[in-house]
Design a protein around this motif. Structure first.
Motif, PDB file in Angstrom:
ATOM      1  N   ALA A 177       8.418   2.512 -12.290  1.00 45.42           N
ATOM      2  CA  ALA A 177       7.283   2.184 -11.431  1.00 45.42           C
ATOM      3  C   ALA A 177       5.991   2.051 -12.233  1.00 45.42           C
ATOM      4  O   ALA A 177       5.194   1.130 -12.015  1.00 45.42           O
ATOM      5  CB  ALA A 177       7.113   3.268 -10.358  1.00 45.42           C
ATOM      6  N   LEU A 178       5.776   2.943 -13.185  1.00 46.94           N
ATOM      7  CA  LEU A 178       4.534   2.953 -13.958  1.00 46.94           C
ATOM      8  C   LEU A 178       4.418   1.765 -14.895  1.00 46.94           C
ATOM      9  O   LEU A 178       3.324   1.250 -15.132  1.00 46.94           O
ATOM     10  CB  LEU A 178       4.419   4.253 -14.757  1.00 46.94           C
ATOM     11  N   TRP A 238       4.519  -3.049 -13.027  1.00 44.55           N
ATOM     12  CA  TRP A 238       3.425  -3.953 -12.685  1.00 44.55           C
ATOM     13  C   TRP A 238       2.426  -4.161 -13.821  1.00 44.55           C
ATOM     14  O   TRP A 238       2.181  -5.310 -14.216  1.00 44.55           O
ATOM     15  CB  TRP A 238       2.691  -3.493 -11.420  1.00 44.55           C
ATOM     16  N   LEU A 290       2.739  -5.367  -7.622  1.00 44.47           N
ATOM     17  CA  LEU A 290       1.950  -4.134  -7.535  1.00 44.47           C
ATOM     18  C   LEU A 290       2.426  -3.293  -6.351  1.00 44.47           C
ATOM     19  O   LEU A 290       2.589  -2.059  -6.482  1.00 44.47           O
ATOM     20  CB  LEU A 290       0.473  -4.474  -7.375  1.00 44.47           C
ATOM     21  N   LEU A 291       2.668  -3.909  -5.211  1.00 47.22           N
ATOM     22  CA  LEU A 291       3.149  -3.165  -4.041  1.00 47.22           C
ATOM     23  C   LEU A 291       4.515  -2.539  -4.306  1.00 47.22           C
ATOM     24  O   LEU A 291       4.778  -1.400  -3.900  1.00 47.22           O
ATOM     25  CB  LEU A 291       3.227  -4.104  -2.836  1.00 47.22           C
ATOM     26  N   SER A 330       5.669  -1.592  -7.255  1.00 50.50           N
ATOM     27  CA  SER A 330       5.460  -0.463  -8.170  1.00 50.50           C
ATOM     28  C   SER A 330       4.928   0.764  -7.446  1.00 50.50           C
ATOM     29  O   SER A 330       5.358   1.894  -7.709  1.00 50.50           O
ATOM     30  CB  SER A 330       4.482  -0.858  -9.285  1.00 50.50           C
ATOM     31  N   LEU A 331       3.988   0.561  -6.520  1.00 45.56           N
ATOM     32  CA  LEU A 331       3.425   1.690  -5.770  1.00 45.56           C
ATOM     33  C   LEU A 331       4.494   2.356  -4.907  1.00 45.56           C
ATOM     34  O   LEU A 331       4.585   3.589  -4.844  1.00 45.56           O
ATOM     35  CB  LEU A 331       2.262   1.210  -4.894  1.00 45.56           C
ATOM     36  N   ALA A 332       5.323   1.538  -4.244  1.00 41.50           N
ATOM     37  CA  ALA A 332       6.388   2.089  -3.410  1.00 41.50           C
ATOM     38  C   ALA A 332       7.384   2.868  -4.258  1.00 41.50           C
ATOM     39  O   ALA A 332       7.809   3.983  -3.890  1.00 41.50           O
ATOM     40  CB  ALA A 332       7.100   0.960  -2.658  1.00 41.50           C
ATOM     41  N   ALA A 371       6.856   4.338  -7.129  1.00 40.30           N
ATOM     42  CA  ALA A 371       6.225   5.572  -7.615  1.00 40.30           C
ATOM     43  C   ALA A 371       6.250   6.660  -6.541  1.00 40.30           C
ATOM     44  O   ALA A 371       6.555   7.826  -6.826  1.00 40.30           O
ATOM     45  CB  ALA A 371       4.790   5.287  -8.049  1.00 40.30           C
ATOM     46  N   VAL A 372       5.949   6.282  -5.296  1.00 39.83           N
ATOM     47  CA  VAL A 372       5.965   7.253  -4.191  1.00 39.83           C
ATOM     48  C   VAL A 372       7.360   7.847  -4.024  1.00 39.83           C
ATOM     49  O   VAL A 372       7.529   9.072  -3.911  1.00 39.83           O
ATOM     50  CB  VAL A 372       5.507   6.581  -2.878  1.00 39.83           C
TER      51      VAL A 372
END
Length: 466
Positions: free
Chosen positions: A399-400, A403, A438-439, A441-443, A445-446
């Protein structure tokens, strides 16, 4: 730029660097070593969270994005003319040349954090494989009576000792043989994992798994979402080589154009690895269904033929030994270059000592390199021992890095390099793709961070036995 004597021009490239000798095949070996790593082991689990349709589709999507942005990045190796422009020998050089100092600092921080994170993930994966060998042999020797609980710490420390020794290899150019060996090992365990999956499907006579993957009911709706998000991170991690692409490209000889060679190497490597990923991930899911293990080969550990599983896990360890070096070399080079610039007169930083092994063999030892690289390996080993959660760490790292390093920087550099007009059709398309990634990657990471939090509730650092 240094002016070189005419009679030395055949031994040096246009930037004063000793003649680069890399080819399509050495570049492909470096990429395959980096790409086909521990990420392949979690793909069956990732597909189990997403199901038969979404899982393979996401893998193909990530492969396309990885190939596309890697080709954009390859064009940024030289600023200006693709044959005679100024070389950017590292990812950070390319970012500074095209986007400026502020972007370079941000890129440097993210690149080095991600490289360090991946090396930690590799240490965790290697220790899991070594433990699988030990437990498998223990289980079979006891006839299944001994639970064979084992600590991962001794295996992580053993891996660290080997990496301390190998980390003294000065630079990327000198580890081609290690990358080649590691690439061979990656194919070895991928073939074994694929074969075992096919054999298990043939034995049961049916394909397991469902269209939607793990269903709500066996787990809660929230857990389903978080697992699906984590699966995205696991798949992203499986394609994490863009962060060393420029460094790999800097080993390629010219002519032909380094960008042309790198694009061919990228295309060949991604097609090959994606084929392996889909075959290994899908065969593992078909064999185990929604109960697919987080680490495919260690999940097979107590099944026959156990000796074949042992061979696969040995191959994983050998591969990860090489992959660790490929990914840590950019960190080593960055720190050592900064130290040499800060203290150019210090013998501790710059002096090389010749160590004679025999009358015909000698090695150069640098004290700063010896101490700093050893401390780096000790640090990553300690972190791996503190949080040895393979799937969660893989998801976080994926995830990090996905993106910012695989998508954002390559796209922004390419826009500047090719002078793409703002709000043109191509500009809108690549920026839309960037925002979508980006979306994702954020998902991811969560989902992965929530997994780590759950694991930490029951884990005791340095004490937990598996």
């Amino acid at each position: 730029m240094a002016v070189l004597p005419l009679n030395d021009s055949s031994s040096f490239d246009d930037d004063g660097h000793p003649k680069r000798t890399g080819t399509l095949w050495t570049a492909s070996a470096h990429i395959i070593t980096t790409v086909i790593g521990s990420g392949v082991l979690s793909l069956a689990w990732a597909i189990a969270q997403l199901g038969w349709i979404v899982g393979p589709s996401v893998m193909l999507l990530f492969a396309f994005i990885g190939h596309y942005t890697s080709c954009l990045l390859a064009d940024c190796y030289r600023s200006g003319d693709p044959l005679t422009g100024k070389r950017n020998p590292t990812y950070m050089h390319a970012v500074r040349s095209l986007l400026g100092e502020a972007h370079m600092v941000a890129c440097g921080v993210m690149q080095n954090i991600n490289l360090m994170g991946i090396t930690i993930g590799y240490q965790i994966a290697s220790s899991i494989s070594m433990m699988a060998i030990k437990r498998s042999n223990c289980f079979h020797s006891s006839g299944g009576k001994n639970p064979c609980h084992i600590s991962s710490n001794p295996f992580m420390m053993s891996f660290g000792v080997v990496e301390i020794i190998l980390s003294q290899i000065p630079n990327f150019d000198q580890i081609w043989w290690l990358s080649t060996l590691a690439a061979i090992m990656s194919f070895t365990y991928s073939f074994i994992g694929l074969s075992l999956g096919i054999a298990k499907v043939a034995e049961s006579g049916r394909f397991k798994g469902t269209i939607s993957g793990v269903s709500v009911g066996s787990i809660s709706k929230t857990e389903k979402k978080l697992r699906s998000f984590q699966a995205l991170g696991d798949i992203a991690f499986a394609y994490s080589f863009a962060i060393v692409l420029i460094e790999i490209q800097d080993t390629i000889k010219c002519p032909p154009s380094e960008a042309k060679t790198m694009k061919k190497a990228t295309r060949f490597s991604i097609i090959l690895t994606t084929l392996f990923y889909i075959l290994c991930g899908c065969s593992g899911y078909a064999a185990f269904g929604n109960n697919a293990p987080g680490n495919l080969l260690t999940g097979f550990g107590f099944y026959n033929p156990f000796w074949l599983i042992d061979i696969a896990n040995v191959a994983i360890v050998v591969h990860l030994v090489g992959a660790y070096q490929v990914l840590s070399q950019p960190i080593f080079a960055f720190v050592e270059k900064k130290a040499a610039q800060a203290w150019p007169e210090s013998p501790f930083i710059t002096k090389e000592y010749k160590l004679s092994i025999s009358s015909s063999h000698s090695y150069n030892i640098n004290l700063f390199r010896l101490i700093w690289r050893s401390l780096f390996v000790c640090f990553t080993t300690t972190i791996a021992m503190l949080i040895p959660f393979f799937n969660d760490i893989v998801g976080i790292i994926g995830a990090l890095q996905f993106w910012p390093l695989t998508v954002y920087f390559p796209i922004q550099m390419y826009i500047v390099q090719k002078k793409i007009r703002q709000w043109s059709v191509k500009w809108i398309c690549v920026q839309t793709m960037s925002m979508g990634c980006l979306l994702v990657s954020l998902a991811a990471a969560v989902g992965s961070i929530s997994g780590v939090m759950l694991d930490l509730k029951v884990y005791k650092p340095f004490k937990t036995m598996y």
